[in-house]
Write a protein that holds these residues in place. Structure first.
Motif, PDB file in Angstrom:
ATOM      1  N   PHE A 248       4.075  -2.941  -4.474  1.00 31.03           N
ATOM      2  CA  PHE A 248       3.693  -4.356  -4.463  1.00 31.03           C
ATOM      3  C   PHE A 248       3.853  -4.955  -5.860  1.00 31.03           C
ATOM      4  O   PHE A 248       2.868  -5.189  -6.563  1.00 31.03           O
ATOM      5  N   PRO A 249       5.082  -5.209  -6.300  1.00 30.34           N
ATOM      6  CA  PRO A 249       5.302  -5.692  -7.672  1.00 30.34           C
ATOM      7  C   PRO A 249       4.666  -7.056  -7.948  1.00 30.34           C
ATOM      8  O   PRO A 249       4.402  -7.377  -9.100  1.00 30.34           O
ATOM      9  N   HIS A 250       4.369  -7.831  -6.911  1.00 31.20           N
ATOM     10  CA  HIS A 250       3.766  -9.157  -7.100  1.00 31.20           C
ATOM     11  C   HIS A 250       2.329  -9.092  -7.636  1.00 31.20           C
ATOM     12  O   HIS A 250       1.801 -10.093  -8.078  1.00 31.20           O
ATOM     13  N   VAL A 251       1.683  -7.926  -7.579  1.00 33.91           N
ATOM     14  CA  VAL A 251       0.282  -7.830  -7.997  1.00 33.91           C
ATOM     15  C   VAL A 251       0.106  -7.278  -9.412  1.00 33.91           C
ATOM     16  O   VAL A 251      -1.012  -6.985  -9.814  1.00 33.91           O
ATOM     17  N   GLU A 252       1.202  -7.181 -10.145  1.00 29.56           N
ATOM     18  CA  GLU A 252       1.113  -6.587 -11.483  1.00 29.56           C
ATOM     19  C   GLU A 252       0.076  -7.279 -12.362  1.00 29.56           C
ATOM     20  O   GLU A 252      -0.679  -6.625 -13.078  1.00 29.56           O
ATOM     21  N   ASP A 253      -0.002  -8.604 -12.307  1.00 28.57           N
ATOM     22  CA  ASP A 253      -0.972  -9.343 -13.120  1.00 28.57           C
ATOM     23  C   ASP A 253      -2.405  -9.167 -12.628  1.00 28.57           C
ATOM     24  O   ASP A 253      -3.354  -9.485 -13.351  1.00 28.57           O
ATOM     25  N   TYR A 254      -2.580  -8.679 -11.409  1.00 28.33           N
ATOM     26  CA  TYR A 254      -3.911  -8.573 -10.796  1.00 28.33           C
ATOM     27  C   TYR A 254      -4.353  -7.137 -10.574  1.00 28.33           C
ATOM     28  O   TYR A 254      -5.404  -6.902  -9.983  1.00 28.33           O
ATOM     29  N   ILE A 255      -3.570  -6.168 -11.046  1.00 21.33           N
ATOM     30  CA  ILE A 255      -3.861  -4.765 -10.766  1.00 21.33           C
ATOM     31  C   ILE A 255      -5.228  -4.344 -11.312  1.00 21.33           C
ATOM     32  O   ILE A 255      -5.920  -3.536 -10.708  1.00 21.33           O
ATOM     33  N   ASP A 256      -5.640  -4.904 -12.448  1.00 21.15           N
ATOM     34  CA  ASP A 256      -6.946  -4.532 -13.003  1.00 21.15           C
ATOM     35  C   ASP A 256      -8.099  -5.088 -12.175  1.00 21.15           C
ATOM     36  O   ASP A 256      -9.207  -4.563 -12.228  1.00 21.15           O
ATOM     37  N   GLN A 257      -7.868  -6.140 -11.412  1.00 25.49           N
ATOM     38  CA  GLN A 257      -8.888  -6.640 -10.495  1.00 25.49           C
ATOM     39  C   GLN A 257      -8.937  -5.790  -9.229  1.00 25.49           C
ATOM     40  O   GLN A 257     -10.005  -5.557  -8.674  1.00 25.49           O
ATOM     41  N   ILE A 258      -7.786  -5.333  -8.778  1.00 23.01           N
ATOM     42  CA  ILE A 258      -7.716  -4.544  -7.547  1.00 23.01           C
ATOM     43  C   ILE A 258      -8.163  -3.107  -7.798  1.00 23.01           C
ATOM     44  O   ILE A 258      -9.008  -2.582  -7.076  1.00 23.01           O
ATOM     45  N   LEU A 259      -7.591  -2.472  -8.808  1.00 19.79           N
ATOM     46  CA  LEU A 259      -7.903  -1.081  -9.152  1.00 19.79           C
ATOM     47  C   LEU A 259      -8.259  -0.978 -10.633  1.00 19.79           C
ATOM     48  O   LEU A 259      -7.410  -0.605 -11.449  1.00 19.79           O
TER      49      LEU A 259
ATOM     50  N   LEU B 175      -6.843  -5.869   5.422  1.00 23.55           N
ATOM     51  CA  LEU B 175      -6.837  -7.327   5.586  1.00 23.55           C
ATOM     52  C   LEU B 175      -7.804  -7.998   4.619  1.00 23.55           C
ATOM     53  O   LEU B 175      -7.531  -9.096   4.135  1.00 23.55           O
ATOM     54  N   ARG B 176      -8.931  -7.367   4.330  1.00 26.21           N
ATOM     55  CA  ARG B 176      -9.888  -7.964   3.382  1.00 26.21           C
ATOM     56  C   ARG B 176      -9.246  -8.124   1.999  1.00 26.21           C
ATOM     57  O   ARG B 176      -9.427  -9.139   1.335  1.00 26.21           O
ATOM     58  N   LEU B 177      -8.489  -7.131   1.557  1.00 27.77           N
ATOM     59  CA  LEU B 177      -7.782  -7.222   0.279  1.00 27.77           C
ATOM     60  C   LEU B 177      -6.668  -8.262   0.365  1.00 27.77           C
ATOM     61  O   LEU B 177      -6.467  -9.050  -0.558  1.00 27.77           O
ATOM     62  N   LEU B 178      -5.970  -8.283   1.485  1.00 26.21           N
ATOM     63  CA  LEU B 178      -4.878  -9.239   1.686  1.00 26.21           C
ATOM     64  C   LEU B 178      -5.388 -10.676   1.705  1.00 26.21           C
ATOM     65  O   LEU B 178      -4.711 -11.588   1.253  1.00 26.21           O
ATOM     66  N   HIS B 179      -6.602 -10.898   2.187  1.00 27.52           N
ATOM     67  CA  HIS B 179      -7.180 -12.249   2.177  1.00 27.52           C
ATOM     68  C   HIS B 179      -7.478 -12.698   0.750  1.00 27.52           C
ATOM     69  O   HIS B 179      -7.414 -13.887   0.447  1.00 27.52           O
ATOM     70  N   LYS B 180      -7.795 -11.755  -0.136  1.00 26.16           N
ATOM     71  CA  LYS B 180      -8.039 -12.099  -1.541  1.00 26.16           C
ATOM     72  C   LYS B 180      -6.740 -12.331  -2.307  1.00 26.16           C
ATOM     73  O   LYS B 180      -6.688 -13.137  -3.231  1.00 26.16           O
ATOM     74  N   PHE B 181      -5.700 -11.574  -1.958  1.00 25.53           N
ATOM     75  CA  PHE B 181      -4.410 -11.639  -2.644  1.00 25.53           C
ATOM     76  C   PHE B 181      -3.300 -11.849  -1.610  1.00 25.53           C
ATOM     77  O   PHE B 181      -2.516 -10.937  -1.344  1.00 25.53           O
ATOM     78  N   PRO B 182      -3.212 -13.042  -1.018  1.00 20.76           N
ATOM     79  CA  PRO B 182      -2.264 -13.269   0.091  1.00 20.76           C
ATOM     80  C   PRO B 182      -0.794 -13.159  -0.291  1.00 20.76           C
ATOM     81  O   PRO B 182       0.054 -12.961   0.577  1.00 20.76           O
ATOM     82  N   PHE B 183      -0.469 -13.240  -1.568  1.00 24.09           N
ATOM     83  CA  PHE B 183       0.920 -13.151  -2.035  1.00 24.09           C
ATOM     84  C   PHE B 183       1.408 -11.709  -2.125  1.00 24.09           C
ATOM     85  O   PHE B 183       2.565 -11.455  -2.453  1.00 24.09           O
ATOM     86  N   MET B 184       0.542 -10.764  -1.815  1.00 21.26           N
ATOM     87  CA  MET B 184       0.830  -9.345  -1.947  1.00 21.26           C
ATOM     88  C   MET B 184       2.001  -8.893  -1.055  1.00 21.26           C
ATOM     89  O   MET B 184       2.794  -8.049  -1.451  1.00 21.26           O
ATOM     90  N   LEU B 185       2.075  -9.455   0.141  1.00 20.84           N
ATOM     91  CA  LEU B 185       3.091  -9.050   1.110  1.00 20.84           C
ATOM     92  C   LEU B 185       3.923 -10.248   1.559  1.00 20.84           C
ATOM     93  O   LEU B 185       3.426 -11.377   1.562  1.00 20.84           O
TER      94      LEU B 185
END
Length: 182
Positions: free
Chosen positions: A33-44, A83-93
């Motif tokens: 999921f390269p689109h989440v690079e800026d948000y990886i510290d929030q996710i993991l 889906l809960r994670l996807l609702h927070k970061f809808p651009f992921m997929l």
């Protein structure tokens, strides 16, 4: 996968991931999921332990230290966001939008058929076969399912018959209803 998933019966073990395993998962998330690079510290977050929830049928669910379910996979397959994670970061997929007629079927666990993706109110992002996608509904802002394409976008349009997207995880299935892991 999660249509008849009952957490009390299916979960066999919960462990904290080793730091080396956590680094590997973090790099796999960035690769997939390269689109989440800026948000990886929030996710993991690096400093926070990651929980591995082992389930029957070789399903593994990744949860944050607070117990929030983040990703899942079967065997050593690809990671799917919940889906809960996807609702927070809808651009992921990439998004595949179905028309209103398909919503009830998708919410009952049915696969997404090609005609539901090619109707006038449906929209598709150009993707290849075996791509993990978010299934959106006409008139809604959040995803109602996570699936994997069985055909490329071009093949879905040209064939317009059969299954276009396998429904892996949908609203109100067993994974959606699963409580935070302790």
């Amino acid at each position: 996968m999660f249509k008849k998933f009952v957490a009390k019966e299916m979960v066999t073990n919960v462990n904290n991931a080793k730091s080396s395993v956590q680094k590997g998962i973090r790099s796999q998330v960035l690769d997939q999921f390269p689109h989440v690079e800026d948000y990886i510290d929030q996710i993991l977050p690096k400093k926070e332990a990651l929980k591995l929830v082992k389930c029957q049928e070789h399903i593994e669910i990744l949860a944050s230290q607070s117990g929030e379910l983040l990703f899942f996979r079967q065997r050593d397959g690809p990671l799917y966001p919940t889906l809960r994670l996807l609702h927070k970061f809808p651009f992921m997929l990439p998004h595949m939008r179905v028309d209103k007629g398909a919503i009830g079927f998708v919410l009952s666990g049915a696969n997404i058929m090609c005609p539901g993706l090619t109707s006038p109110m449906a929209r598709m992002t150009k993707v290849d076969k075996d791509t993990i996608v978010a299934v959106m509904a006409e008139g809604k802002d959040t995803a109602l399912a996570v699936g994997i394409t069985k055909l490329s976008t071009e093949d879905i349009i040209s064939k317009n018959k059969g299954v276009g997207v396998d429904n892996i995880h949908f609203l109100n299935d067993g994974l959606w209803q699963m409580k935070a892991v302790k």
